[in-house]
Design a protein around this motif. Sequence first.
Motif, PDB file in Angstrom:
ATOM      1  N   SER A 158      -2.504   0.404   6.469  1.00 57.29           N
ATOM      2  CA  SER A 158      -1.492  -0.521   6.147  1.00 57.29           C
ATOM      3  C   SER A 158      -0.399  -0.092   4.991  1.00 57.29           C
ATOM      4  O   SER A 158      -0.913   1.026   4.372  1.00 57.29           O
ATOM      5  CB  SER A 158      -1.948  -1.965   5.409  1.00 57.29           C
ATOM      6  OG  SER A 158      -2.719  -2.448   6.365  1.00 57.29           O
ATOM      7  N   PHE A 159       0.867  -0.502   5.253  1.00 57.48           N
ATOM      8  CA  PHE A 159       1.636  -0.338   4.111  1.00 57.48           C
ATOM      9  C   PHE A 159       2.755  -1.095   4.076  1.00 57.48           C
ATOM     10  O   PHE A 159       3.003  -1.891   4.870  1.00 57.48           O
ATOM     11  CB  PHE A 159       2.089   1.190   4.175  1.00 57.48           C
ATOM     12  CG  PHE A 159       3.169   1.704   5.346  1.00 57.48           C
ATOM     13  CD1 PHE A 159       4.564   1.726   4.994  1.00 57.48           C
ATOM     14  CD2 PHE A 159       2.833   1.577   6.664  1.00 57.48           C
ATOM     15  CE1 PHE A 159       5.457   1.669   5.895  1.00 57.48           C
ATOM     16  CE2 PHE A 159       3.658   1.670   7.542  1.00 57.48           C
ATOM     17  CZ  PHE A 159       4.988   1.921   7.219  1.00 57.48           C
ATOM     18  N   SER A 160       3.389  -1.131   2.617  1.00 56.66           N
ATOM     19  CA  SER A 160       4.524  -2.131   2.465  1.00 56.66           C
ATOM     20  C   SER A 160       5.852  -1.231   1.940  1.00 56.66           C
ATOM     21  O   SER A 160       5.498  -0.420   0.983  1.00 56.66           O
ATOM     22  CB  SER A 160       4.006  -3.132   1.492  1.00 56.66           C
ATOM     23  OG  SER A 160       5.254  -4.006   1.011  1.00 56.66           O
ATOM     24  N   ALA A 195       7.918  -2.259   0.067  1.00 61.34           N
ATOM     25  CA  ALA A 195       8.039  -2.606  -1.539  1.00 61.34           C
ATOM     26  C   ALA A 195       6.914  -2.070  -2.410  1.00 61.34           C
ATOM     27  O   ALA A 195       6.980  -2.292  -3.571  1.00 61.34           O
ATOM     28  CB  ALA A 195       7.998  -4.191  -1.446  1.00 61.34           C
ATOM     29  N   ASP A 196       5.774  -1.628  -1.534  1.00 63.77           N
ATOM     30  CA  ASP A 196       4.631  -0.999  -2.454  1.00 63.77           C
ATOM     31  C   ASP A 196       4.631   0.508  -2.553  1.00 63.77           C
ATOM     32  O   ASP A 196       3.962   1.017  -1.476  1.00 63.77           O
ATOM     33  CB  ASP A 196       3.400  -1.588  -1.951  1.00 63.77           C
ATOM     34  CG  ASP A 196       2.281  -1.165  -2.583  1.00 63.77           C
ATOM     35  OD1 ASP A 196       2.205  -0.425  -3.562  1.00 63.77           O
ATOM     36  OD2 ASP A 196       1.063  -1.846  -2.424  1.00 63.77           O
ATOM     37  N   ASP A 197       5.099   1.084  -3.460  1.00 64.70           N
ATOM     38  CA  ASP A 197       5.121   2.663  -3.713  1.00 64.70           C
ATOM     39  C   ASP A 197       3.763   3.231  -3.688  1.00 64.70           C
ATOM     40  O   ASP A 197       3.617   4.207  -2.731  1.00 64.70           O
ATOM     41  CB  ASP A 197       5.810   3.145  -4.948  1.00 64.70           C
ATOM     42  CG  ASP A 197       7.392   2.643  -5.163  1.00 64.70           C
ATOM     43  OD1 ASP A 197       7.816   2.496  -4.024  1.00 64.70           O
ATOM     44  OD2 ASP A 197       7.979   2.759  -6.103  1.00 64.70           O
ATOM     45  N   ARG A 198       2.808   2.410  -3.890  1.00 61.62           N
ATOM     46  CA  ARG A 198       1.474   2.959  -4.042  1.00 61.62           C
ATOM     47  C   ARG A 198       1.064   3.211  -2.406  1.00 61.62           C
ATOM     48  O   ARG A 198       0.147   4.118  -2.233  1.00 61.62           O
ATOM     49  CB  ARG A 198       0.432   2.325  -4.891  1.00 61.62           C
ATOM     50  CG  ARG A 198      -1.022   2.704  -4.971  1.00 61.62           C
ATOM     51  CD  ARG A 198      -1.812   1.840  -5.856  1.00 61.62           C
ATOM     52  NE  ARG A 198      -3.243   2.328  -5.980  1.00 61.62           N
ATOM     53  CZ  ARG A 198      -4.155   1.579  -6.385  1.00 61.62           C
ATOM     54  NH1 ARG A 198      -3.985   0.665  -7.065  1.00 61.62           N
ATOM     55  NH2 ARG A 198      -5.549   2.271  -6.594  1.00 61.62           N
ATOM     56  N   SER A 199       1.212   2.077  -1.678  1.00 60.87           N
ATOM     57  CA  SER A 199       0.719   2.072  -0.283  1.00 60.87           C
ATOM     58  C   SER A 199       1.470   3.222   0.405  1.00 60.87           C
ATOM     59  O   SER A 199       0.568   3.986   1.272  1.00 60.87           O
ATOM     60  CB  SER A 199       0.999   0.811   0.371  1.00 60.87           C
ATOM     61  OG  SER A 199       2.348   0.550   0.634  1.00 60.87           O
ATOM     62  N   HIS A 238      -0.320   6.523  -0.271  1.00 59.56           N
ATOM     63  CA  HIS A 238      -1.433   6.930   0.484  1.00 59.56           C
ATOM     64  C   HIS A 238      -1.104   7.225   1.728  1.00 59.56           C
ATOM     65  O   HIS A 238      -1.933   8.366   2.247  1.00 59.56           O
ATOM     66  CB  HIS A 238      -2.073   5.576   0.495  1.00 59.56           C
ATOM     67  CG  HIS A 238      -2.742   4.851  -1.015  1.00 59.56           C
ATOM     68  ND1 HIS A 238      -3.324   3.639  -0.854  1.00 59.56           N
ATOM     69  CD2 HIS A 238      -2.823   5.559  -1.866  1.00 59.56           C
ATOM     70  CE1 HIS A 238      -3.736   3.512  -2.047  1.00 59.56           C
ATOM     71  NE2 HIS A 238      -3.420   4.764  -2.509  1.00 59.56           N
ATOM     72  N   ASN A 293      -2.411  -4.400   8.722  1.00 61.52           N
ATOM     73  CA  ASN A 293      -1.695  -5.404   8.286  1.00 61.52           C
ATOM     74  C   ASN A 293      -0.765  -6.168   9.324  1.00 61.52           C
ATOM     75  O   ASN A 293       0.341  -6.392   9.475  1.00 61.52           O
ATOM     76  CB  ASN A 293      -0.420  -4.996   7.294  1.00 61.52           C
ATOM     77  CG  ASN A 293       0.001  -6.077   6.360  1.00 61.52           C
ATOM     78  OD1 ASN A 293      -0.385  -7.023   6.474  1.00 61.52           O
ATOM     79  ND2 ASN A 293       1.226  -5.946   6.027  1.00 61.52           N
ATOM     80  N   HIS A 312       9.717  -0.093   7.935  1.00 62.84           N
ATOM     81  CA  HIS A 312       8.495   0.384   8.475  1.00 62.84           C
ATOM     82  C   HIS A 312       8.668   1.843   9.029  1.00 62.84           C
ATOM     83  O   HIS A 312       8.328   2.631   8.856  1.00 62.84           O
ATOM     84  CB  HIS A 312       7.548  -0.594   8.902  1.00 62.84           C
ATOM     85  CG  HIS A 312       6.874  -1.620   8.370  1.00 62.84           C
ATOM     86  ND1 HIS A 312       7.685  -2.969   8.290  1.00 62.84           N
ATOM     87  CD2 HIS A 312       5.832  -1.750   7.465  1.00 62.84           C
ATOM     88  CE1 HIS A 312       6.887  -3.709   7.507  1.00 62.84           C
ATOM     89  NE2 HIS A 312       5.860  -2.937   6.905  1.00 62.84           N
TER      90      HIS A 312
END
Length: 303
Positions: A41-43, A45-49, A52, A157, A249
């Motif tokens: 999963s990744f978003s 808006a989420d730099d951490r994801s 990864h 996700n 995405h």
Amino acid sequence: MDTNFQLWLRRVSALPYFERRLALARWVRPRLHRFLYKYKSFSPADDRSIDHLRDIVVRSRLWLSSPIDFNDPFDMSASIVAAGTARERRDRFDALAKANGVKWRERKLAAKKFARRPVGDIEEELQSSYQRNLEDVGVFSFAGDARSILMWSHYANNHTGVCFQFERARDFATLSGALTVEYSAEYPEVNWLTEFAESLGKVLLRKHEGWAYEMEERIVRPGDARKHLSFAPAALVGMIIGCRAHQQHRELAQALLEERAQAGLPAVKLYEAVQHRTEYRLSIVNTDFTNKLLNADVLSRAG
């Protein structure tokens, strides 16, 4: 790891790619699946994801999780027993103390005292010790099917994430460690007095039967929890975008592949998961050729 296997592994890993694939098909039984998959999963808006994903795409490394961080608290559970005579318990304790450098007189006295303890108390202590040591085991889990609707829903996700495709023969030294998980309704029983080390292998590769749809294969490395495991960049051969992925995405996935190319790493094919028009299933489409489905063997488990 067995020395003979290490020698064989080095010999096979040194072969050219196609010879290596042929060797694995001829010599390894049960036959290994050609491809392994990892849903992520990744978003946007989420730099951490996103970072990864970059770990896999650009840095060529896998994150080894600790079992205590799993979404299933029953994973790797076991029933630890000490079934045997008092003498067997004494001898087992004595051998363990000797291996840890305890002097003869001290360990003999401690072993006698240990053997007189109630078996229930010993088993409770063994169970607690196992749980504590389990925290340090590093695990990376692969899925067995890139078209699993449930896997896309649970681990990508709701079909907005990605699924990575790895080819085992392109880094057999690392991916040979991916072993098949077994599924059961009962915990495996491990007798501390006999074949303890051998039995642990079953524990580390056992999950509840309700998870069988994952078709999981996992790398297990004691002592390496929460560390990275590097793999050969060529082993990552494909990235599949989920059927519900938004434009952001897709753009992020493409940007990561471009970052990979700039780093001089081998190309990764980009695919897309597409809902079938009349059936409850997904098709995998090569994004380089609109509406052209991949040949059946490209994403088959057997290769």
